[in-house]
Design an enzyme around this catalytic site. Structure first.
Site, PDB file in Angstrom:
ATOM      1  CE  LYS A  60      54.545-104.314  10.694  1.00  0.00           C
ATOM      2  NZ  LYS A  60      54.669-102.982  11.298  1.00  0.00           N
ATOM      3  CG  ASN A  61      55.188-101.417   7.826  1.00  0.00           C
ATOM      4  OD1 ASN A  61      54.477-101.688   8.795  1.00  0.00           O
ATOM      5  ND2 ASN A  61      56.494-101.474   7.876  1.00  0.00           N
ATOM      6  CB  CYS A 105      59.101 -98.360  20.430  1.00  0.00           C
ATOM      7  SG  CYS A 105      60.146 -98.438  19.020  1.00  0.00           S
ATOM      8  NE  ARG A 136      59.559 -96.191  15.382  1.00  0.00           N
ATOM      9  CZ  ARG A 136      58.880 -97.304  15.048  1.00  0.00           C
ATOM     10  NH1 ARG A 136      58.873 -98.335  15.864  1.00  0.00           N
ATOM     11  NH2 ARG A 136      58.185 -97.341  13.931  1.00  0.00           N
ATOM     12  CG  ASP A 163      61.326-102.309   8.560  1.00  0.00           C
ATOM     13  OD1 ASP A 163      60.243-101.942   8.084  1.00  0.00           O
ATOM     14  OD2 ASP A 163      61.865-101.748   9.538  1.00  0.00           O
ATOM     15  NE  ARG A 199      53.443-104.701  17.074  1.00  0.00           N
ATOM     16  CZ  ARG A 199      53.984-103.493  17.180  1.00  0.00           C
ATOM     17  NH1 ARG A 199      54.935-103.279  18.067  1.00  0.00           N
ATOM     18  NH2 ARG A 199      53.579-102.517  16.407  1.00  0.00           N
TER      19      ARG A 199
HETATM   20  C1  EPZ Z   1      57.906 -96.886   9.467  1.00  0.00           C
HETATM   21  O1  EPZ Z   1      58.040 -96.440  10.791  1.00  0.00           O
HETATM   22  C2  EPZ Z   1      57.639 -98.377   9.540  1.00  0.00           C
HETATM   23  N1  EPZ Z   1      56.375 -98.603  10.263  1.00  0.00           N
HETATM   24  C3  EPZ Z   1      58.795 -99.063  10.253  1.00  0.00           C
HETATM   25  O2  EPZ Z   1      58.539-100.458  10.234  1.00  0.00           O
HETATM   26  C4  EPZ Z   1      60.079 -98.791   9.484  1.00  0.00           C
HETATM   27  O3  EPZ Z   1      61.162 -99.375  10.166  1.00  0.00           O
HETATM   28  C5  EPZ Z   1      60.286 -97.276   9.352  1.00  0.00           C
HETATM   29  O4  EPZ Z   1      59.130 -96.675   8.738  1.00  0.00           O
HETATM   30  C6  EPZ Z   1      61.501 -96.918   8.505  1.00  0.00           C
HETATM   31  O5  EPZ Z   1      61.359 -97.475   7.224  1.00  0.00           O
HETATM   32  C7  EPZ Z   1      55.224 -98.442   9.593  1.00  0.00           C
HETATM   33  O6  EPZ Z   1      55.200 -98.099   8.413  1.00  0.00           O
HETATM   34  C8  EPZ Z   1      53.964 -98.732  10.360  1.00  0.00           C
HETATM   35  P1  EPZ Z   1      60.046 -93.066  10.273  1.00  0.00           P
HETATM   36  P2  EPZ Z   1      58.051 -94.846  11.097  1.00  0.00           P
HETATM   37  O7  EPZ Z   1      59.078 -92.031  10.697  1.00  0.00           O
HETATM   38  O8  EPZ Z   1      57.214 -94.138  10.098  1.00  0.00           O
HETATM   39  C9  EPZ Z   1      62.786 -90.181  12.827  1.00  0.00           C
HETATM   40  C10 EPZ Z   1      58.425-102.572  11.088  1.00  0.00           C
HETATM   41  O9  EPZ Z   1      59.366-103.275  11.410  1.00  0.00           O
HETATM   42  N2  EPZ Z   1      61.602 -89.314  12.884  1.00  0.00           N
HETATM   43  O10 EPZ Z   1      60.310 -93.239   8.809  1.00  0.00           O
HETATM   44  O11 EPZ Z   1      57.732 -94.673  12.530  1.00  0.00           O
HETATM   45  C11 EPZ Z   1      62.564 -91.489  13.578  1.00  0.00           C
HETATM   46  O12 EPZ Z   1      62.897 -91.312  14.935  1.00  0.00           O
HETATM   47  C12 EPZ Z   1      58.381-101.131  11.479  1.00  0.00           C
HETATM   48  O13 EPZ Z   1      57.457-102.929  10.363  1.00  0.00           O
HETATM   49  C13 EPZ Z   1      61.699 -88.069  13.502  1.00  0.00           C
HETATM   50  O14 EPZ Z   1      62.749 -87.690  14.002  1.00  0.00           O
HETATM   51  O15 EPZ Z   1      59.556 -94.479  10.832  1.00  0.00           O
HETATM   52  C14 EPZ Z   1      63.500 -92.450  12.871  1.00  0.00           C
HETATM   53  O16 EPZ Z   1      64.779 -92.331  13.430  1.00  0.00           O
HETATM   54  C15 EPZ Z   1      59.437-100.839  12.509  1.00  0.00           C
HETATM   55  N3  EPZ Z   1      60.599 -87.274  13.556  1.00  0.00           N
HETATM   56  C16 EPZ Z   1      63.516 -91.935  11.428  1.00  0.00           C
HETATM   57  O17 EPZ Z   1      62.997 -90.606  11.467  1.00  0.00           O
HETATM   58  C17 EPZ Z   1      59.402 -87.658  13.019  1.00  0.00           C
HETATM   59  O18 EPZ Z   1      58.425 -86.879  13.086  1.00  0.00           O
HETATM   60  C18 EPZ Z   1      62.640 -92.738  10.475  1.00  0.00           C
HETATM   61  O19 EPZ Z   1      61.386 -92.867  11.096  1.00  0.00           O
HETATM   62  C19 EPZ Z   1      59.318 -88.915  12.394  1.00  0.00           C
HETATM   63  C20 EPZ Z   1      60.429 -89.722  12.336  1.00  0.00           C
END
Ligand code: EPZ
Length: 428
Positions: A30-31, A124, A129, A312, A404
């Site tokens: 998916k990702n 969410c 996030r 995850d 999802r």
């Molecule tokens: C991706 O989400 C995945 N989704 C998530 O999978 C996964 O849990 C996550 O990466 C971590 O591996 C997709 O790839 C579609 P991040 P993402 O930006 O990119 C903070 C699932 O279960 N952050 O790596 O949204 C954020 O708040 C989903 O399939 C900022 O502060 O995660 C978080 O605490 C859930 N500012 C941390 O970084 C930003 O601009 C990691 O978030 C971006 C992120």
């Protein structure tokens, strides 16, 4: 918007106690699929993508692409996208609310049109996030950004080459930046990037399209182009679905073979399975056999960015720890609120105490079937796993969360011998 998807309110009924046996094929990631589908916005040429899983989230991605003017076709894991007709650069709240990964259209739209108007994703259930890191890259490139009426409104006239160090390692932040910079002329540098396999799969696609990307440690050097080509690509397997099925085979006392995966992407997960007492045989680069030994050993888990232990998989391993012989410690370092499955597992008899970012899980003799509610994608997977080993029947509600990110999970588990049925919610 063509036929907005209405969430199903089906439930899963699970009779616990069956040992899973047999083999099952893992679906595409998916990702990896989501950023790669949105990368098609960077070209006017047709793109073909194989091994795309049939999920609510991929359906939403097709809807959004169609809304932007692309035409899409999807059948039997093959996606065709013709982005020549893309003329809209706005992603509406109705879609982004449903799938926060819709923010991945920002980079491609800004590169293609110099314009992007995308609804703020909002928080969410697993955390705030924010997307501040995504926006800082666009700002560094010269974009003017205003946040009004819940939308991020970006426009850019003259794109400057970017040199940016992410303050947080972010998967979709890295993906947005890589797509944007691949679609712009000039040489840019990104530091402290995410290295998840899904990010690397997107990099492969961007290179096929004509971008030059070199990655060393957590630094990427990108030389982009305004004339990116269409591509043909097969998406990598879903390492999280594979990990989820491996845990299912292990905790049910079973013996399962998982096929079509990439062992190289699963290092930290296989290591934790072995620490917990699973017998894991690597049969070849794309197949593993997972058997249980006679007990589950307690674990110490701390989630981290790849190649660390994936957030995850945290909820799924918590279910295993509920039945371990001793106390496990699970620390969630990536998201600030990813313990929603704890309350539901406690209702099934689990002994879990959360203090800050750490859950202390004391293993119990058994879990008991109950009616439980899914709250987010991986939490719902942990409840399904708990249902497989609980005494009696478990009813998991709100499984649109599961749909999802898992392609017919109940069918895969049934193929392995689980007593699990999907039932449409009876209108009361
Ligand atoms: C991706 O989400 C995945 N989704 C998530 O999978 C996964 O849990 C996550 O990466 C971590 O591996 C997709 O790839 C579609 P991040 P993402 O930006 O990119 C903070 C699932 O279960 N952050 O790596 O949204 C954020 O708040 C989903 O399939 C900022 O502060 O995660 C978080 O605490 C859930 N500012 C941390 O970084 C930003 O601009 C990691 O978030 C971006 C992120």
């Amino acid at each position: 918007m063509k036929g907005t998807i209405s969430y199903t309110s089906d439930v899963l009924l699970i009779e616990g106690g069956k040992r899973l046996r047999g083999s099952v094929r893992v679906s595409g990631s998916k990702n990896a699929s989501l950023p790669i589908l949105f990368a098609t916005l960077l070209t006017k040429e047709p793109c073909t993508i194989y091994n795309v899983p049939d999920l609510l989230d991929t359906k939403t991605a097709f809807e959004l692409l169609e809304h932007l003017g692309a035409s899409t076709f999807y059948r039997a894991s093959e996606a065709e996208v013709d982005p020549s007709g893309v003329h809209v650069y706005e992603a509406p709240h109705e879609v982004v609310r449903r799938m926060r990964a819709s923010v991945l259209v920002m980079g491609p739209l800004l590169a293609r049109f110099g314009r992007a108007v995308v609804s703020m994703p909002g928080g969410c259930s697993i955390g705030v996030r924010s997307i501040d890191q995504h926006l800082k890259v666009f700002e560094r490139a010269g974009a003017s950004i205003s946040l009004k009426h819940g939308y991020v409104d970006m426009s850019i006239r003259r794109i400057r080459p970017v040199e940016y160090t992410f303050e947080v390692i972010t998967v979709t932040g890295t993906e947005n930046a890589l797509m944007f910079l691949s679609g712009c002329e000039g040489r840019s540098i990104l530091r402290n990037i995410a290295l998840e396999p899904e990010v690397m799969d997107l990099v492969e696609v961007l290179k096929k399209m004509g971008a030059h990307i070199e990655i060393e440690d957590r630094t990427a050097i990108i030389r982009g182009s305004k004339d990116l080509k269409g591509f043909v690509h097969e998406v990598i397997p879903d390492r999280i679905e594979a990990g989820t099925l491996a845990v299912a085979g292990f905790i049910t006392g079973g013996d399962v073979v998982l096929e079509g995966l990439r062992v190289e992407h699963m290092g930290s997960v296989l290591e934790k399975l072995r620490d917990a007492g699973a017998v894991v045989d690597v049969l070849d680069l794309s197949r593993i056999r997972v058997r249980s030994s006679n007990s589950i050993r307690p674990l110490s888990i701390a989630t981290a960015e790849y190649p660390g232990f994936p957030t995850d998989m945290q909820a799924q391993f918590m279910t295993a720890c509920c039945l371990a012989e001793g106390v496990s410690e699970i620390t969630e370092n990536i998201f600030e609120n990813r313990f929603q499955h704890v309350a539901e597992l406690q209702r099934m008899g689990a002994d879990i105490h959360v203090r800050g970012r750490t859950a202390f899980v004391r293993g119990v003799e058994r879990l008991y079937g109950a009616e439980v509610y899914s709250t987010d994608l991986r939490a719902s997977a942990s409840l399904v796993l708990a249902g497989l080993v609980a005494e009696g029947q478990t009813l998991v509600r709100d499984i649109f969360h599961l749909d999802r990110g898992y392609e017919r999970l109940e069918e895969k588990l049934k193929k392995l011998g689980a007593l699990i049925e999907r039932a449409p919610l009876k209108k009361s």
